[in-house]
Design an enzyme around this catalytic site. Sequence first.
Site, short mmCIF file in Angstrom:
data_model
loop_
_atom_site.label_atom_id
_atom_site.label_comp_id
_atom_site.label_asym_id
_atom_site.label_seq_id
_atom_site.Cartn_x
_atom_site.Cartn_y
_atom_site.Cartn_z
N GLU A 57 -3.68 -3.29 -0.34
CA GLU A 57 -2.31 -3.72 -0.11
C GLU A 57 -1.56 -2.48 0.34
OE1 GLU A 57 1.68 -5.46 -2.24
OE2 GLU A 57 0.49 -3.85 -3.08
N ASP A 114 -3.52 -2.27 -5.36
CA ASP A 114 -2.08 -2.45 -5.28
C ASP A 114 -1.42 -1.22 -4.66
OD1 ASP A 114 0.33 -4.00 -6.09
OD2 ASP A 114 0.69 -2.25 -7.36
#
Length: 546
Positions: free
Chosen positions: A282, A215
């Site tokens: 990401e 993330d």
Amino acid sequence: MTGVPGPACPVPWWREAVCYEIHPRAFADGNGDGTGDLPGATAHLDHLAQLGVDAVWITPFYPSPLADGGYDIVDHTGVAADLGTSADFDALVERAHALGIKVLVDVVPNHTSDQHPWFRAALAAAPGSPTRQRYLFREGRGEKGELPPNDWQSAFGGPAWTRVEEADGVPGQWYLHLHAPEQPDLNWRHPQVAAEFERVLKHWLDHGVDGFRVDVAHTLFKADGLPDAGPGQHQDVHRNHLMPYYDQEELHPLFRNWRTLLDHHPAPPGAVAPHERVMVAEAGIFDPERLARYVAPDEMQQVFNFAFLECPWDGAALREVVEESARAMRTVGAPVTWVLSSHDTVRTVTRYGGGRLGERRARAAALLMLALPGAAYVYQGEELGLPQADIPEDRIRDPLWERSEYRHHGRDGCRVPLPWSGTAPPYGFGAAAPEDCWLPQPADWAELTVTAQQDDEDSMLTLYRAALRLRRDHPAADTVLRVQGPADGSWFAFDRSARLRCLVNFSKRPVPLDDGTRVLLSSAPLDGRTVLQDTAVWMIHKEYPR
């Protein structure tokens, strides 16, 4: 070059994988409490096997106060009580592996929840104490420290700093949170932080996962001295790699260390071999050259291509993104990772115009993405053609709603429980009453359920199943991607393999096909031998259209 198959080497599974994203609270409810959970997901893995995906990525299922949809984590190695148990997670992994589906999970290293034991200890400690050094606490500016330490802005709006009240009751230091205040940023220059996340990675590897989605991988380190970022911080995304809180050089040695860990930590039965594990970043970086650095040798294998996701339905713009993305990734020997949608974005049908127009374009976009060489990620419900749902204001959960002073409804419209069967909510999502479900479902989704679509030869679900089957039958050639078509982008075409070609028409002018071309799949009906506007075609070709 590491990760690039040689002539005698098999192609790694992840280079062409189609990965399906599960947002567990909105996928399927196994215990009837109105919230999706891990047993519910396990019970519906057959749907993914029939769809034809290679892997599943599960968004956070960890203990969380849910200030940001589960990305505010109290225990990075636990399972939220409303989603199941550790045994339930193991059962999901075992079932997925039995179906030939790899399992990826989120690792969220930039921040914790403000309820995490580390942060609670930091708040209880004095300024400058060792426990505060695991986060980014700073003195404020101004005569009495009443101003934030710098001008950084949260991605959710407003200052990226919150001031704490010290033990003596007076206003004290400020802590950094690039997202919600309930998500304090960790200090990645602190050795305990690095050691903790090595423990987290090993924990989930021991539970059989085959890889990780990292993330906000571009945010972990911040520039020394935390300098001001200046005006317009979040306005020009193509320059966001210049921000002092993004894309710092220390990221790359860290990710090389993680790659070494994944490549050597023992694998339990059923999981892929260590050298076959995958990491996908990401990283919200839009400069193709900077983005490619995350998949340099010995780092990540994949990085989400947000430029493709955020591109409008415009032939010239999409062609430029496709060509630039392929060129940048080829310089480092990595596949492009194509993404059309996620739990953070407006659903494709709505984003491309809504209604019949949006559905037609979403069908064409699906064939475009799935034909492109590289990996692809499919968000749950895209295979059903779900539109963005309207959420009543009293049911909104996304912190963007409050942080935007009730102007931005946030992302909940793409996080609505999936419709599985039936003619009215909750559409087979679970046994709970519709008003008790995680988020309310629209009343007009009866024709969008899995059951309603599975035997309909014209449905979105049938299109996805056919595309994934053909994609597997026609693996991408390891050659330079060459896109052809007129300069105005009215249509373009490219070869996926020596036999399979994809053509997408964006214009009102029909595009004729050569008489020797055999159409395998079309996102919309053809007009004889011509491709109409907003239509994508997969074909066995002889030559490009005239």
